[in-house]
Design a protein around this motif. Structure first.
Motif, PDB file in Angstrom:
ATOM      1  N   UNK A   1       0.829  -1.211   0.000  1.00  0.00           N
ATOM      2  CA  UNK A   1       0.000   0.000   0.000  1.00  0.00           C
ATOM      3  C   UNK A   1       0.864   1.262   0.000  1.00  0.00           C
ATOM      4  N   UNK A   2       1.972   1.189   0.737  1.00  0.00           N
ATOM      5  CA  UNK A   2       2.876   2.347   0.785  1.00  0.00           C
ATOM      6  C   UNK A   2       3.374   2.691  -0.632  1.00  0.00           C
ATOM      7  N   UNK A   3       3.735   1.654  -1.382  1.00  0.00           N
ATOM      8  CA  UNK A   3       4.256   1.874  -2.739  1.00  0.00           C
ATOM      9  C   UNK A   3       3.131   2.334  -3.676  1.00  0.00           C
ATOM     10  N   UNK A   4       1.945   1.754  -3.517  1.00  0.00           N
ATOM     11  CA  UNK A   4       0.803   2.179  -4.353  1.00  0.00           C
ATOM     12  C   UNK A   4       0.457   3.644  -4.066  1.00  0.00           C
ATOM     13  N   UNK A   5       0.456   4.017  -2.788  1.00  0.00           N
ATOM     14  CA  UNK A   5       0.123   5.400  -2.417  1.00  0.00           C
ATOM     15  C   UNK A   5       1.213   6.360  -2.910  1.00  0.00           C
ATOM     16  N   UNK A   6       2.482   5.934  -2.793  1.00  0.00           N
ATOM     17  CA  UNK A   6       3.581   6.792  -3.276  1.00  0.00           C
ATOM     18  C   UNK A   6       3.442   7.020  -4.779  1.00  0.00           C
ATOM     19  N   UNK A   7       3.089   5.951  -5.522  1.00  0.00           N
ATOM     20  CA  UNK A   7       2.916   6.118  -6.974  1.00  0.00           C
ATOM     21  C   UNK A   7       1.733   7.046  -7.257  1.00  0.00           C
ATOM     22  N   UNK A   8       0.635   6.832  -6.524  1.00  0.00           N
ATOM     23  CA  UNK A   8      -0.548   7.683  -6.728  1.00  0.00           C
ATOM     24  C   UNK A   8      -0.208   9.146  -6.409  1.00  0.00           C
TER      25      UNK A   8
END
Ligand code: HXC
Length: 258
Positions: A187-194
């Motif tokens: 989730x951290x990586x998905x949120x960072x990409x978003x």
């Protein structure tokens, strides 16, 4: 909503498929909730990117709900397929970019849901597959069409005919997912990409999405002509002026989304 959770974190909308006891299987009620939610998100200009994930430990989504489909007539099954296709088409064409954050099983309708998103990030534990032939059916939420578009005709046919689950690294090798990341950082990586996407000119991001989605279904000369129209349209935005002025002034752009 009974089967979905929705939260907003700054300008990111996070949808959680939330039937963990049934591994988030997609029944008609869930699809209808997703349809209404996507309609609301599409007109919420405060939401600049969306993430979809699965609730619970085990699954993103383990497919369409087999217990609900079991006793369907041919006409009912056709309507159910059309409902899922309509919702997934709406998702694919949502103005905002959509990231699927996939931590467990993404099978059948779950793999089809992931494929209707713009970008797929998988945890190392994610499993993908189109096992429908083992149930005596074909995919029905766009899988026979989106899978070959993503991985090519030959590989798609193997996945569809053989029905095996593949792990995240294999899905990455085939081009089914964009990235494979540790479970704990998904989730951290998905949120960072978003967040990175959201920091750019939102209209330009939306127009990139439209150019790819519309253009891929056109002949190349029509698609490039369409791109020229879209590129020109960017120059009617305040963000184009700001973006280029910021570059010239050697400062960070401050986009208004207009
Ligand atoms: C309904 C489902 C389900 C599904 C899992 N469950 N997948 N219920 N529809 N697609 C339920 C199980 O019945 C069980 O309920 C609970 O979730 C936990 O699942 P288990 O099987 O006990 O877990 P596990 O042994 O870990 O196996 C996980 C699994 C397996 C490998 C993912 O559940 C599985 O094979 N599921 C079906 C996957 C599949 O065939 N998907 C494609 C569906 S067809 P209880 O009540 O017993 O605890 C499709 C077509 C789309 O998607 C197009 C339609 C138009």
């Amino acid at each position: 909503m009974e089967n979905l959770l929705y939260e907003k974190s700054d300008s990111i909308g996070i949808i959680t498929m939330n039937r963990p006891k049934a591994l988030n299987a997609l029944n008609a009620a869930t699809l209808r909730e997703l349809d209404s939610l996507l309609t609301a998100i599409a007109s919420d200009s405060a939401v600049k990117a969306v993430i979809i994930r699965g609730g619970g430990e085990k699954a993103f989504v383990a497919g369409a709900d087999i217990t609900e489909m079991q006793s369907m007539s041919a006409m009912e099954a056709r309507s159910f397929g059309k409902l899922g296709q309509m919702v997934f088409n709406k998702l694919e064409n949502l103005p905002q970019p959509v990231i699927a954050a996939i931590h467990g099983f993404a099978l059948g309708g779950g793999c089809e849901l992931a494929m209707a998103c713009d970008i797929r990030i998988a945890s190392e534990k994610a499993k993908f597959g189109q096992p429908e032939v083992m149930l005596g059916v074909t995919p029905g939420f766009g899988g026979t069409q989106r899978l070959p578009r993503l991985v090519g005709k030959g590989i798609a046919k193997e996945l569809l005919f053989v029905g095996d689950q593949i792990d995240a690294l294999e899905a990455y090798r085939l081009g089914l997912v964009n990235r494979v990341v540790p479970v704990a950082s998904l989730m951290e990586i998905a949120i960072a990409m978003a967040n990175k996407i959201v920091s750019h000119a939102p209209v330009a991001v939306q127009l990139c999405k439209a150019a790819v989605n519309e253009g891929m279904d056109m002949a190349l000369d029509s698609a490039t002509a369409y791109e020229a129209e879209i590129f020109g349209l960017c120059f009617a935005t305040i963000d184009q002026k700001e973006g280029m002025q910021a570059f010239v002034e050697k400062r960070k752009a401050n986009f208004a989304g207009k």
